[in-house]
Design a protein around this motif. Structure first.
Motif, mmCIF file in Angstrom:
data_model
loop_
_atom_site.group_PDB
_atom_site.id
_atom_site.type_symbol
_atom_site.label_atom_id
_atom_site.label_comp_id
_atom_site.label_asym_id
_atom_site.label_seq_id
_atom_site.Cartn_x
_atom_site.Cartn_y
_atom_site.Cartn_z
ATOM 1 N N HIS A 131 0.820 -1.211 0.000
ATOM 2 C CA HIS A 131 0.000 0.000 0.000
ATOM 3 C C HIS A 131 0.854 1.262 0.000
ATOM 4 C CE1 HIS A 131 -2.847 -3.037 1.372
ATOM 5 N NE2 HIS A 131 -3.828 -2.204 1.092
ATOM 6 N N TRP A 132 0.332 2.279 -0.685
ATOM 7 C CA TRP A 132 0.891 3.618 -0.512
ATOM 8 C C TRP A 132 0.214 4.241 0.714
ATOM 9 C CZ3 TRP A 132 -0.920 3.450 -6.050
ATOM 10 C CH2 TRP A 132 0.105 3.132 -6.938
ATOM 11 N N TYR A 133 0.842 5.278 1.249
ATOM 12 C CA TYR A 133 0.302 5.963 2.428
ATOM 13 C C TYR A 133 -0.220 7.347 2.054
ATOM 14 C CZ TYR A 133 0.356 8.800 6.659
ATOM 15 O OH TYR A 133 0.028 9.678 7.654
ATOM 16 N N ASN A 134 -1.459 7.611 2.414
ATOM 17 C CA ASN A 134 -2.100 8.894 2.125
ATOM 18 C C ASN A 134 -2.073 9.769 3.376
ATOM 19 O OD1 ASN A 134 -3.702 11.008 1.335
ATOM 20 N ND2 ASN A 134 -5.624 9.828 1.433
ATOM 21 N N VAL A 135 -1.189 10.738 3.406
ATOM 22 C CA VAL A 135 -0.979 11.556 4.607
ATOM 23 C C VAL A 135 -2.206 12.393 4.946
ATOM 24 C CG1 VAL A 135 -0.017 13.628 3.523
ATOM 25 C CG2 VAL A 135 0.819 12.930 5.784
ATOM 26 N N LEU A 136 -3.088 12.629 3.953
ATOM 27 C CA LEU A 136 -4.293 13.429 4.220
ATOM 28 C C LEU A 136 -5.111 12.824 5.366
ATOM 29 C CD1 LEU A 136 -5.545 14.328 0.604
ATOM 30 C CD2 LEU A 136 -4.173 15.717 2.188
ATOM 31 N N ALA A 137 -5.029 11.502 5.511
ATOM 32 C CA ALA A 137 -5.779 10.823 6.565
ATOM 33 C C ALA A 137 -5.338 11.273 7.951
ATOM 34 C CB ALA A 137 -5.618 9.306 6.426
ATOM 35 N N ASP A 138 -4.119 11.757 8.057
ATOM 36 C CA ASP A 138 -3.588 12.096 9.371
ATOM 37 C C ASP A 138 -3.334 13.583 9.559
ATOM 38 O OD1 ASP A 138 -3.498 9.489 10.545
ATOM 39 O OD2 ASP A 138 -1.883 9.004 9.134
ATOM 40 N N LEU A 139 -3.869 14.406 8.658
ATOM 41 C CA LEU A 139 -3.676 15.847 8.819
ATOM 42 C C LEU A 139 -4.888 16.450 9.526
ATOM 43 C CD1 LEU A 139 -2.072 17.065 5.470
ATOM 44 C CD2 LEU A 139 -0.982 16.388 7.628
ATOM 45 N N PRO A 140 -4.664 17.207 10.589
ATOM 46 C CA PRO A 140 -5.790 17.790 11.350
ATOM 47 C C PRO A 140 -6.324 19.066 10.718
ATOM 48 C CG PRO A 140 -3.694 18.278 12.434
ATOM 49 C CD PRO A 140 -3.357 17.515 11.181
ATOM 50 N N PHE A 141 -6.188 19.186 9.396
ATOM 51 C CA PHE A 141 -6.729 20.367 8.707
ATOM 52 C C PHE A 141 -6.961 20.010 7.240
ATOM 53 C CE2 PHE A 141 -2.107 20.512 9.063
ATOM 54 C CZ PHE A 141 -1.736 20.490 7.741
ATOM 55 N N GLU A 142 -7.678 20.916 6.540
ATOM 56 C CA GLU A 142 -7.950 20.697 5.117
ATOM 57 C C GLU A 142 -6.897 21.389 4.263
ATOM 58 O OE1 GLU A 142 -10.612 19.097 3.652
ATOM 59 O OE2 GLU A 142 -11.303 18.430 5.637
ATOM 60 N N ILE A 143 -6.606 20.808 3.088
ATOM 61 C CA ILE A 143 -5.739 21.472 2.122
ATOM 62 C C ILE A 143 -6.624 22.400 1.282
ATOM 63 C CG2 ILE A 143 -4.151 21.103 0.190
ATOM 64 C CD1 ILE A 143 -3.121 19.859 2.747
ATOM 65 N N PRO A 144 -6.248 23.680 1.129
ATOM 66 C CA PRO A 144 -7.071 24.591 0.316
ATOM 67 C C PRO A 144 -7.332 24.025 -1.085
ATOM 68 C CG PRO A 144 -5.322 25.811 1.460
ATOM 69 C CD PRO A 144 -5.061 24.358 1.689
ATOM 70 N N ALA A 145 -8.540 24.199 -1.580
ATOM 71 C CA ALA A 145 -8.916 23.646 -2.891
ATOM 72 C C ALA A 145 -8.274 24.426 -4.031
ATOM 73 C CB ALA A 145 -10.434 23.673 -3.034
ATOM 74 N N PRO A 146 -8.002 23.758 -5.151
ATOM 75 C CA PRO A 146 -7.490 24.464 -6.335
ATOM 76 C C PRO A 146 -8.567 25.404 -6.882
ATOM 77 C CG PRO A 146 -7.297 22.062 -6.568
ATOM 78 C CD PRO A 146 -8.145 22.313 -5.374
ATOM 79 N N ARG A 147 -8.163 26.355 -7.665
ATOM 80 C CA ARG A 147 -9.100 27.330 -8.214
ATOM 81 C C ARG A 147 -8.750 27.567 -9.670
ATOM 82 N NH1 ARG A 147 -8.679 32.465 -4.822
ATOM 83 N NH2 ARG A 147 -7.283 33.273 -6.419
ATOM 84 N N SER A 148 -9.765 27.506 -10.553
ATOM 85 C CA SER A 148 -9.506 27.787 -11.967
ATOM 86 C C SER A 148 -9.291 29.274 -12.155
ATOM 87 C CB SER A 148 -10.685 27.324 -12.829
ATOM 88 O OG SER A 148 -10.683 25.917 -12.893
#
Lengths: 450, 450
Positions: free
Chosen positions: B15-32
């Protein structure tokens, strides 16, 4: 289908294999050159006895000194691969395996003996190692091997390679070596060569002769050689011993084992352990040495006494040779440019225990590039000769509709030889083959001399 | 002392590891980008959903597709070494470990994501992969990855690298890729760049913009990117997952984990799994990103919305950036020339979960060469940045007389970068550092825009 046959680090062989124990004949003894005007010109490179003795004796297995084995374990066992994609592209029923020595720090098998030699020389009090190098694989390996023992390293590098492959020199200098363009002004041999031809492209023979002269003039310095000698072949058997275990893992035994033929160390390294195993198991395995058409010492040379260096300062040995003054032209596989074949390999070939073939340079690069595309690994031009023979064996198996198990030694990567592949991609690869007259002329002095 | 910590092939992570699972915050969304005169200029590279979805979700572990894992097993697990000789030469009480990705067929970590991307794109019916490459590591990896899937590969290579490093192009062509010097006449972006400056040295931004335009104009072709994006970081975690097992074998846990910082994929690959493990064990481990002084996006950039390509055709993402038109000059580590840091790495740095530092080019080559001499492996100029920080950490440990466990990612070998080391050996390495005014000017349009 399984493609990789890995061994754990604790499976690095504990012993090298000495093929002399299993040869039903003697290897002809070396002979010093006759004195001229009462003066012996032979310069006998002084080998540490602890290294030399086992390589001329009859003990079957020679223990690898623990510090050398510890160094080996930094990257050994090297992987054995099955070339499943190449098989598919060739549409062959053959099974093609290859042992890959390109994962070593120096990028080729040469470091197997460099580390062993550095160890033995350091043990015997030597402080500086001197050598000659053609393509640069050997100089790179020796410069790396000297560093851990605090020994200095001086490399005479053939001028044409020095200029065409500047990054080999960079690599050696990064490893702390002094790299001297050969012919140089530092030795009598070099000065004479430059007087005769200021634009001399140099040769491995001249570079080695310079290294010998230079080493002999310095205390605590020794000349070291990267192929041909018995002890070098011995050290390289670590390749075949591992491959033997790995082929067992794969559940197969090779019908043919293939190696490129320079002076013979990578070829001996992969084949000798299989020679023993095939005898024990009556396997009828063939052992195939592959040379360039440009330097066909086995396929077109003679089995006679000859010098191992250009200037005839070393003792003579009996070997398949084109004559020690033979020059191979326009050959990218600098490691296969040597005029003779190792005495042990020559004797086995003479008795029919080994086989040999040769290929044109353009065919070799075509096959090397096809292999790289299929398997994702760029072969050194030297190793591409083994690739070519393996491909031919696989194509024969397809014609004959027989399964055939092929093993070859991919002795090094070609990442510092991409200029040669670029020449191939551009369609500019040149094939130069010596004429019969040229070979006869080069051999005449040897055959006519007593 | 044990120097190598090998894992068997069956220990390649599943398995690869998805660090998003362990971050206590959201990553800002991309914007067109906003429409100009009613026309949207954003070109959205179309990712296969099967690849994209896991990289933005919260699942902690993502199964590696079996065919990709089988490819990984051709050379993975890569070795973890303890640099005992370097420790000795630095006379440090620190323990220095490094994970070595240079044993891969492409010579760097890039192939970890190239193989995964090629798999997902081939599954979704794509027949041709298009990309831009700067130093050439990424183009090499993608060209190798496409071949097994029968996909064509077209690489726009930055002109300055194309000319300075011709053998990178050779390697890609040997793998069947079409390599185009960028700026080229094949795209509107390229033609405009050449009209503006016929002697343009090119840039990764232009090369990627050309690749995007070229891919968008062709059916069944897709633009693929080698770093920065979430899915790329995800694929590279195979490095850290292995290293975690190997550090357990060594019986130690790192006090600091170090990676060179281009857009962030090799840094994320080595650090993210240790971020998880350090949280679980309250280990207080530091994670140190190392950039060149010439391109200091983290240490001197701003955390703002910016384009990932030069021409501003891609959606904007929030990241530490020097501005998408920033140009780094005279930098041999072409892979670290990118103007921004991956959104996930940027967000973690912003929250104080990651640390960053920068070094001059001359110091980096000095340390890279010292490492090569001690350990026998030449680091890629990019990887030499991680080496430099590791050496500094070890020197600090010596000053402070504390044991310190250091782990860094040696992300690739430097065998195709020896010209840069030759420049170093000759004492000709140049240090060019942007002024505050240059950075402010490059950032101004971003900060002033809404």
């Amino acid at each position: 289908m399984r493609q990789v046959f890995d061994l754990e680090a604790d499976r690095v062989p504990t012993h090298w294999y000495n093929v002399l124990a299993d040869l039903p004949f003697e290897i002809p003894a070396p002979r010093s050159a006759p004195a001229v005007n009462g003066e012996r010109k032979t310069l006998n490179p002084q080998l540490p006895l602890s290294m030399y003795r086992p390589s001329i004796g009859r003990d079957r297995f020679i223990e690898i000194p623990e510090p050398v084995r510890a160094e080996y374990q930094r990257w050994r066992p090297t992987p054995l691969y099955r070339a499943t994609r190449l098989e598919k592209e060739l549409d062959t029923p053959a099974h093609i395996y290859f042992k890959y020595e390109g994962t070593s720090p120096s990028g080729s098998h040469k470091i197997n003996t460099a580390l062993a030699q550095a160890y033995y020389y350091a043990q015997s009090g030597v402080k500086e190692m001197i050598t000659g190098t053609g393509a640069g694989q050997w100089g790179t390996a020796l410069s790396m091997a000297c560093h851990p023992y605090g020994m200095e390293c001086t490399v005479f590098m053939v001028r044409s390679s020095y200029r065409q492959k500047p990054y080999r020199g960079t690599l050696m200098r990064m490893n702390g070596a002094r790299v001297i363009e050969s012919p140089s002004m530092e030795t009598e041999v070099g000065r004479a060569a430059l007087r005769a031809d200021p634009d001399s492209p140099g040769s491995l023979g001249i570079a080695n002769a310079e290294a010998i002269e230079y080493a002999n003039a310095r205390k605590e310095a020794r000349f070291s050689i990267g192929s041909g000698e018995n002890h070098v072949l011995l050290h390289q058997t670590v390749i075949g011993e591992e491959a033997l275990l790995q082929m067992r893992l794969a559940g197969e035994f090779p019908d043919v084992v293939i190696g490129a033929m320079g002076a013979g160390s990578n070829f001996a390294g992969i084949t000798f352990p299989f020679y023993r195993a095939a005898r024990e198991e009556n396997a009828g395995t063939r052992f195939l040495a592959v040379e360039p058409d440009a330097c066909p010492k086995m396929t077109r040379g003679r089995y006679v006494m000859d010098y191992t260096d250009y200037s005839g300062m070393t003792p003579m040995v009996k070997m398949y040779t084109l004559g020690h003054r033979f020059t191979a032209y326009h050959i990218h596989a600098g490691g296969l440019r040597y005029h003779g074949a190792a005495p042990i390999v020559s004797a086995m070939y003479d008795k029919g225990l080994m086989d040999a073939t040769s290929y044109s340079q353009s065919r070799v690069f075509e096959c090397g590039a096809a292999f790289a595309r299929a398997e994702g690994l760029v072969p050194a031009p030297e190793s591409a000769h083994a690739v070519t023979a393996a491909i031919d064996e696989a194509l024969k198996a397809r014609e004959e509709r027989t399964e055939r198990v092929i093993l070859f030694n991919l002795s090094g990567h070609g990442l510092l030889d991409l200029s040669a592949y670029e020449t191939h991609l551009a369609g500019d690869t040149v094939d130069v083959v010596p004429t019969d007259e040229q070979i006869q002329a080069s051999l005449r002095p040897l055959i006519e001399s007593p």
